[in-house]
Design a protein around this motif. Sequence first.
Motif, PDB file in Angstrom:
ATOM      1  N   LEU A  10       0.826  -1.206   0.000  1.00 16.79           N
ATOM      2  CA  LEU A  10       0.000   0.000   0.000  1.00 16.79           C
ATOM      3  C   LEU A  10       0.859   1.255   0.000  1.00 16.79           C
ATOM      4  O   LEU A  10       0.625   2.198  -0.751  1.00 16.79           O
ATOM      5  N   GLN A  11       1.862   1.255   0.839  1.00 20.06           N
ATOM      6  CA  GLN A  11       2.718   2.438   0.969  1.00 20.06           C
ATOM      7  C   GLN A  11       3.446   2.719  -0.338  1.00 20.06           C
ATOM      8  O   GLN A  11       3.624   3.863  -0.722  1.00 20.06           O
ATOM      9  N   TYR A  12       3.868   1.682  -1.023  1.00 16.91           N
ATOM     10  CA  TYR A  12       4.627   1.892  -2.254  1.00 16.91           C
ATOM     11  C   TYR A  12       3.834   1.478  -3.484  1.00 16.91           C
ATOM     12  O   TYR A  12       4.373   0.916  -4.430  1.00 16.91           O
ATOM     13  N   ASP A  40      -6.880  -2.586  -3.907  1.00 17.72           N
ATOM     14  CA  ASP A  40      -8.087  -2.860  -3.124  1.00 17.72           C
ATOM     15  C   ASP A  40      -7.989  -4.178  -2.371  1.00 17.72           C
ATOM     16  O   ASP A  40      -8.475  -4.310  -1.245  1.00 17.72           O
ATOM     17  N   PRO A  56     -11.621   6.729   9.665  1.00 14.90           N
ATOM     18  CA  PRO A  56     -10.880   7.993   9.559  1.00 14.90           C
ATOM     19  C   PRO A  56     -11.596   9.174  10.196  1.00 14.90           C
ATOM     20  O   PRO A  56     -10.961  10.142  10.572  1.00 14.90           O
ATOM     21  N   GLU A  83      -9.397  16.782  13.097  1.00 15.31           N
ATOM     22  CA  GLU A  83      -9.361  17.437  11.789  1.00 15.31           C
ATOM     23  C   GLU A  83      -7.956  17.978  11.518  1.00 15.31           C
ATOM     24  O   GLU A  83      -7.376  17.768  10.477  1.00 15.31           O
ATOM     25  N   GLY A 111      -2.117  22.886  12.104  1.00 11.32           N
ATOM     26  CA  GLY A 111      -1.983  23.119  10.668  1.00 11.32           C
ATOM     27  C   GLY A 111      -1.716  21.863   9.864  1.00 11.32           C
ATOM     28  O   GLY A 111      -1.575  21.916   8.656  1.00 11.32           O
ATOM     29  N   VAL A 112      -1.598  20.729  10.538  1.00 11.68           N
ATOM     30  CA  VAL A 112      -1.387  19.479   9.802  1.00 11.68           C
ATOM     31  C   VAL A 112      -2.625  18.607  10.011  1.00 11.68           C
ATOM     32  O   VAL A 112      -3.177  18.580  11.107  1.00 11.68           O
ATOM     33  N   ALA A 113      -3.041  17.925   8.956  1.00 14.92           N
ATOM     34  CA  ALA A 113      -4.213  17.067   9.093  1.00 14.92           C
ATOM     35  C   ALA A 113      -3.948  16.032  10.182  1.00 14.92           C
ATOM     36  O   ALA A 113      -2.901  15.397  10.210  1.00 14.92           O
ATOM     37  N   ILE A 171      -5.120  13.191  10.593  1.00 12.08           N
ATOM     38  CA  ILE A 171      -4.982  11.851  10.039  1.00 12.08           C
ATOM     39  C   ILE A 171      -3.553  11.620   9.540  1.00 12.08           C
ATOM     40  O   ILE A 171      -3.036  10.514   9.572  1.00 12.08           O
ATOM     41  N   TYR A 172      -2.902  12.690   9.151  1.00 16.56           N
ATOM     42  CA  TYR A 172      -1.516  12.553   8.689  1.00 16.56           C
ATOM     43  C   TYR A 172      -0.621  12.122   9.846  1.00 16.56           C
ATOM     44  O   TYR A 172       0.262  11.277   9.679  1.00 16.56           O
ATOM     45  N   VAL A 219      -1.226   8.506  10.565  1.00 14.88           N
ATOM     46  CA  VAL A 219      -0.554   7.669   9.582  1.00 14.88           C
ATOM     47  C   VAL A 219       0.945   7.595   9.866  1.00 14.88           C
ATOM     48  O   VAL A 219       1.550   6.527   9.832  1.00 14.88           O
ATOM     49  N   LEU A 220       1.505   8.755  10.162  1.00  9.73           N
ATOM     50  CA  LEU A 220       2.946   8.812  10.393  1.00  9.73           C
ATOM     51  C   LEU A 220       3.327   7.890  11.543  1.00  9.73           C
ATOM     52  O   LEU A 220       4.285   7.126  11.464  1.00  9.73           O
ATOM     53  N   ILE A 263       2.877   4.125  10.426  1.00  9.69           N
ATOM     54  CA  ILE A 263       3.930   3.535   9.590  1.00  9.69           C
ATOM     55  C   ILE A 263       5.273   3.516  10.306  1.00  9.69           C
ATOM     56  O   ILE A 263       6.079   2.627  10.083  1.00  9.69           O
ATOM     57  N   PHE A 286       7.126   0.150  10.969  1.00 14.34           N
ATOM     58  CA  PHE A 286       8.518  -0.064  10.577  1.00 14.34           C
ATOM     59  C   PHE A 286       9.313  -0.623  11.753  1.00 14.34           C
ATOM     60  O   PHE A 286      10.066  -1.599  11.618  1.00 14.34           O
TER      61      PHE A 286
END
Lengths: 320, 203
Positions: free
Chosen positions: B34-36, B47, B147, B152, B156-158, B160-161, B164-165, B168, B172
């Motif tokens: 998914l990531q790559y 999917d 999600p 929200e 200033g950064v979503a 959800i980001y 995710v960070l 992952i 890792f």
Amino acid sequence: MLIQKLAAVMILVVLIVATAFTQEEAEEERVYDYAEQNHQCLKCHGHKTFHYFNENVGQEIRERMNPYYIIDSVEFYSSNHWNFSCLDCHSYEYETTFPHPNELRMEPLPVCLDCHGGDDTYEDRNWEQIDEEFQKSVHSTKHGADFKCSMCHNPHSYKINARTNENIKETIQYDNGICLSCHADINKYQLIVDFTNPNVLETHSWLPNQALHWQNVRCIECHVEINENMLVAHNVQPKEKAVRKCVECHSENSILLASLYKHQVKESRSELGFFNAAILNNSYIIGANRNYYLNVISLVFFGLVLGGIGIHAIIRIIKK
Amino acid sequence: MSEEKLYLYPMWLRLWHWTNALLFLVLIITGLSLQYSGVEGAFIRFDIAVTYHNIAGIILTISFAFFLVANRISGNRKFYKVKRKGFIKRLMKQFRYYIYGVFVGEPKPYPVSEKRKFNPLQKLSYIVVMFGFMPLIIITGFGLLFPEINLENVFGVAGIYLTVLLHITVGFGLSVFMIVHIYFCTFGKTVGSEFKSMFTGWH
Ligand code: HEM
């Protein structure tokens, strides 16, 4: 004591700087050249009811305005055409006659390109090419001249978004609203066809996380052929050609960079050295957002771990 | 040194462990895919990868909850208890063994016994993984499965980001753990004996 004073001064400085910024951001004052003239129309057309003196019965009559002929003046004065006179498009005779003579309705209204064709003011919008693309689209090929720019771009309220709005979610909502104004409203849909509009919820039932997708991408992302030369491509494709593969968006070369995020990509071309920096602040698209530094760090780290294990294993074998 | 056999890995633990390991393989492979992902050449169709990753993640959550409960009930938890005093010293001693002692044939500083299943380094890494990384990856995973529960916007950064960070990054970390973990499982009597123990239960 000294610390308190220092803190007070700091707060003052912050406040001054902050107000300076807000002042800078405040929009320049608009002068509405036609406000007075337009009021002649809007005093009736800006309201749900209007009144006039009926000489035959000798009294003031109040009536309801046809809802389709009501112009929201707030919307109009914040739209792209905010500094237009109603009479720029509508016949002068409307102003001087009441009841408006019926023939006036039979007169053709100007079309967008009458003004925007060959318009240098907004040359970068590529009006003629938009028209060409539109002519190729299903909207035009299926419905011919019945389908006009104004079906999507209501001249009384349309406001440009993609270039100006910092809030991408608002742009998305606004733009999708345009599609849904027909595709989710049978009354407008049947202005040009006789059948009922397919239910978009059902036709898109295959799309996972439907609500999330619809809040974060526009219909046109999948339904319009991308065109390098324009910010918003207009060649709407037949449904068979719509994007259906996840990876078209969920990958490093996401098509969203050439559509939804096109404007931002242009403005901030990999400023931060991030892959796809544009998408970063608004949402996260699996497969498309990749953090360059994390990628490199993780690869190096992984290499070191594997190398370390390898060396350790080799020494173990040798020393056995 | 006594050569008596110890029954260290009860049935429930073995079942959990190998289910967990299998799920990890699925999650790592689909996660990487998914990531790559690419328009051509993603090794698992997007999917399909999403579906498998989601299903494996949910089973992993259940199996992790099972581990927590069974670990407590069975008393296996005692092996994860740390005596703070001198722990760093013991860690260093074990570390020294791995970078030096093992090459020159020194005996293990903390051999396996009935009271001590893990050496200090093992203990630390299992604690960090089982009580730190696993909850983190599960929680962030559910944040991505639903999600709309994310913030929200965070400075200033979503939101959800950030989720995710974290997901992952921890993913890792766990992948690296798995590799290191497998390597350190070759330090038994023979290279394969620890693996055999995890199947039979007997050390
Ligand atoms: C293919 C992958 C894996 C292999 C071959 C493997 C192998 C082993 C072996 C041989 C043991 C017994 C030796 C020992 O206690 O250290 C063990 C124990 C353990 N492994 Fe793994 N493992 C794998 C994946 C994982 C993963 C992904 C996790 C966790 C995320 C994990 C967590 C543990 C834990 C917590 C123990 C100790 C269990 C206990 O006795 O309480 N393993 N593993």
